[in-house]
Scaffold this motif. Sequence first.
Motif, PDB file in Angstrom:
ATOM      1  N   MET A   1      82.140  37.359  21.436  1.00 29.13           N
ATOM      2  CA  MET A   1      81.105  38.180  21.749  1.00 29.13           C
ATOM      3  C   MET A   1      79.676  37.137  21.581  1.00 29.13           C
ATOM      4  O   MET A   1      79.222  36.371  20.434  1.00 29.13           O
ATOM      5  N   ALA A   2      78.210  37.477  22.640  1.00 32.64           N
ATOM      6  CA  ALA A   2      77.405  36.279  22.528  1.00 32.64           C
ATOM      7  C   ALA A   2      76.307  36.725  21.600  1.00 32.64           C
ATOM      8  O   ALA A   2      76.200  38.014  20.920  1.00 32.64           O
ATOM      9  N   GLU A   3      75.215  35.698  21.000  1.00 41.50           N
ATOM     10  CA  GLU A   3      74.885  35.833  19.882  1.00 41.50           C
ATOM     11  C   GLU A   3      73.274  36.609  20.286  1.00 41.50           C
ATOM     12  O   GLU A   3      73.121  36.214  21.217  1.00 41.50           O
ATOM     13  N   GLY A   4      72.897  37.867  19.413  1.00 40.31           N
ATOM     14  CA  GLY A   4      71.913  38.078  20.234  1.00 40.31           C
ATOM     15  C   GLY A   4      70.171  37.849  19.595  1.00 40.31           C
ATOM     16  O   GLY A   4      70.398  36.641  18.887  1.00 40.31           O
ATOM     17  N   PRO A   5      69.351  37.842  20.607  1.00 40.67           N
ATOM     18  CA  PRO A   5      67.435  37.488  20.169  1.00 40.67           C
ATOM     19  C   PRO A   5      67.465  37.326  18.595  1.00 40.67           C
ATOM     20  O   PRO A   5      67.689  38.204  17.898  1.00 40.67           O
ATOM     21  N   SER A   6      66.981  35.653  17.962  1.00 46.66           N
ATOM     22  CA  SER A   6      66.767  36.951  17.356  1.00 46.66           C
ATOM     23  C   SER A   6      65.657  36.590  16.567  1.00 46.66           C
ATOM     24  O   SER A   6      64.828  37.480  17.212  1.00 46.66           O
ATOM     25  N   LYS A   7      64.953  37.147  15.016  1.00 42.25           N
ATOM     26  CA  LYS A   7      64.260  37.937  14.841  1.00 42.25           C
ATOM     27  C   LYS A   7      62.539  37.792  15.350  1.00 42.25           C
ATOM     28  O   LYS A   7      61.703  38.160  15.711  1.00 42.25           O
ATOM     29  N   THR A   8      62.889  36.096  15.446  1.00 41.62           N
ATOM     30  CA  THR A   8      61.493  35.603  16.100  1.00 41.62           C
ATOM     31  C   THR A   8      61.510  36.063  17.558  1.00 41.62           C
ATOM     32  O   THR A   8      60.526  35.800  17.525  1.00 41.62           O
ATOM     33  N   VAL A   9      62.263  35.842  17.904  1.00 44.17           N
ATOM     34  CA  VAL A   9      62.336  36.188  19.499  1.00 44.17           C
ATOM     35  C   VAL A   9      61.964  37.465  19.999  1.00 44.17           C
ATOM     36  O   VAL A   9      61.061  37.080  20.556  1.00 44.17           O
ATOM     37  N   ARG A  10      61.967  37.997  19.465  1.00 45.50           N
ATOM     38  CA  ARG A  10      62.092  39.381  19.755  1.00 45.50           C
ATOM     39  C   ARG A  10      60.586  39.796  19.093  1.00 45.50           C
ATOM     40  O   ARG A  10      59.947  40.362  19.757  1.00 45.50           O
ATOM     41  N   ASP A  11      59.895  39.422  18.102  1.00 47.18           N
ATOM     42  CA  ASP A  11      58.743  39.366  17.567  1.00 47.18           C
ATOM     43  C   ASP A  11      57.583  38.580  18.006  1.00 47.18           C
ATOM     44  O   ASP A  11      56.971  39.667  18.744  1.00 47.18           O
ATOM     45  N   ARG A  12      57.920  37.486  18.684  1.00 42.96           N
ATOM     46  CA  ARG A  12      57.518  36.887  20.173  1.00 42.96           C
ATOM     47  C   ARG A  12      57.041  37.588  21.407  1.00 42.96           C
ATOM     48  O   ARG A  12      55.778  38.462  21.935  1.00 42.96           O
ATOM     49  N   ALA A  13      58.412  38.246  22.025  1.00 40.53           N
ATOM     50  CA  ALA A  13      58.375  39.215  23.077  1.00 40.53           C
ATOM     51  C   ALA A  13      57.528  40.234  22.750  1.00 40.53           C
ATOM     52  O   ALA A  13      56.982  40.931  23.395  1.00 40.53           O
ATOM     53  N   GLU A  14      57.491  41.110  21.309  1.00 35.59           N
ATOM     54  CA  GLU A  14      56.470  43.125  21.640  1.00 35.59           C
ATOM     55  C   GLU A  14      55.277  41.894  21.124  1.00 35.59           C
ATOM     56  O   GLU A  14      54.509  42.874  21.604  1.00 35.59           O
ATOM     57  N   ARG A 185      68.993  36.019  27.940  1.00 38.10           N
ATOM     58  CA  ARG A 185      67.892  35.794  26.860  1.00 38.10           C
ATOM     59  C   ARG A 185      66.533  36.004  26.931  1.00 38.10           C
ATOM     60  O   ARG A 185      66.983  37.066  25.772  1.00 38.10           O
ATOM     61  N   LEU A 186      66.432  35.898  28.038  1.00 37.05           N
ATOM     62  CA  LEU A 186      64.760  36.501  27.799  1.00 37.05           C
ATOM     63  C   LEU A 186      64.910  38.011  27.599  1.00 37.05           C
ATOM     64  O   LEU A 186      64.193  38.869  27.795  1.00 37.05           O
ATOM     65  N   ALA A 187      65.796  38.614  28.812  1.00 40.71           N
ATOM     66  CA  ALA A 187      66.023  40.074  28.576  1.00 40.71           C
ATOM     67  C   ALA A 187      65.959  40.517  27.511  1.00 40.71           C
ATOM     68  O   ALA A 187      65.889  41.427  27.477  1.00 40.71           O
ATOM     69  N   ALA A 188      66.743  39.606  26.837  1.00 36.19           N
ATOM     70  CA  ALA A 188      67.424  40.538  25.746  1.00 36.19           C
ATOM     71  C   ALA A 188      66.726  40.912  24.865  1.00 36.19           C
ATOM     72  O   ALA A 188      67.581  41.019  23.493  1.00 36.19           O
ATOM     73  N   SER A 189      65.483  40.253  24.037  1.00 34.42           N
ATOM     74  CA  SER A 189      64.902  40.028  23.574  1.00 34.42           C
ATOM     75  C   SER A 189      63.805  41.393  23.715  1.00 34.42           C
ATOM     76  O   SER A 189      62.997  41.415  22.399  1.00 34.42           O
ATOM     77  N   VAL A 190      64.303  42.214  24.547  1.00 28.02           N
ATOM     78  CA  VAL A 190      63.007  43.985  24.777  1.00 28.02           C
ATOM     79  C   VAL A 190      64.243  44.356  25.085  1.00 28.02           C
ATOM     80  O   VAL A 190      65.008  44.386  25.469  1.00 28.02           O
ATOM     81  N   ALA A 191      63.625  45.793  24.855  1.00 29.69           N
ATOM     82  CA  ALA A 191      64.910  46.986  25.360  1.00 29.69           C
ATOM     83  C   ALA A 191      64.927  46.805  27.123  1.00 29.69           C
ATOM     84  O   ALA A 191      63.807  46.590  27.715  1.00 29.69           O
ATOM     85  N   PRO A 192      66.374  47.864  27.798  1.00 31.05           N
ATOM     86  CA  PRO A 192      65.967  47.486  28.467  1.00 31.05           C
ATOM     87  C   PRO A 192      65.213  47.888  29.499  1.00 31.05           C
ATOM     88  O   PRO A 192      64.241  47.283  30.534  1.00 31.05           O
ATOM     89  N   GLN A 193      64.992  48.996  29.381  1.00 25.74           N
ATOM     90  CA  GLN A 193      62.809  49.136  30.053  1.00 25.74           C
ATOM     91  C   GLN A 193      61.652  48.745  30.379  1.00 25.74           C
ATOM     92  O   GLN A 193      60.222  48.585  30.459  1.00 25.74           O
ATOM     93  N   ASP A 194      61.985  47.808  29.090  1.00 28.21           N
ATOM     94  CA  ASP A 194      60.362  47.010  29.081  1.00 28.21           C
ATOM     95  C   ASP A 194      61.266  46.007  29.207  1.00 28.21           C
ATOM     96  O   ASP A 194      59.362  44.941  29.703  1.00 28.21           O
TER      97      ASP A 194
END
Length: 207
Positions: A1-14, A185-194
Amino acid sequence: MAEGPSKTVRDRAERLLAAGGETYAHEAGIRLRDKPSPLYQLLVLSTLLSARITAHIAVDAAREIFTAGWRTPRAVADASWQELVDALGRAHYRRYDESTATALHEGAELLIDRWHGDLRRLRKEAGGDPARIRQLLQEFPRIGPVGAEIFCREAQGEWEELCPAFDRRALDGAEKNGLPKDPDRLAASVAPQDVPRLAAALVRSTL
């Protein structure tokens, strides 16, 4: 199973979404849906953005065209060339106004003649192949590889086979902001609609 984005990546994207996550279509007043009129309006915007001109002027020019009531290929085809030139001029879309008016006229006629005014028919002809969609889009005047990527970047929320669509400028923005350059990986850092909003925010971060 692929590892999801880190909290740091998600925070930067947000943070990017909060700072500049408005799609160019939304900024131009397009309520993007998988319907003929808004898809055509996105094609017009992509045509305008394809010239060597600042994005905000291209967006303003799109607004001028739509405010004039030219929101369908038939309306643009029926408008006079001079009317289109004047609308572009009001938005300070200089130097490219005459050639762009010609491109918009010819593009509207092509869409009417080949796909009956409906870009969903182009999508159907492509058979769900993103590369083929890009290829067919480039049959429109002024829409080259860059314009096709702009269209796909903005349309990926409606045409799911295009997702993830991050063009070179968006990927440059990802690198600049410490985000992965791999599109999935970039797309996985946000919700699909975003995802379309993230692509726009990444582009803006490079300007």
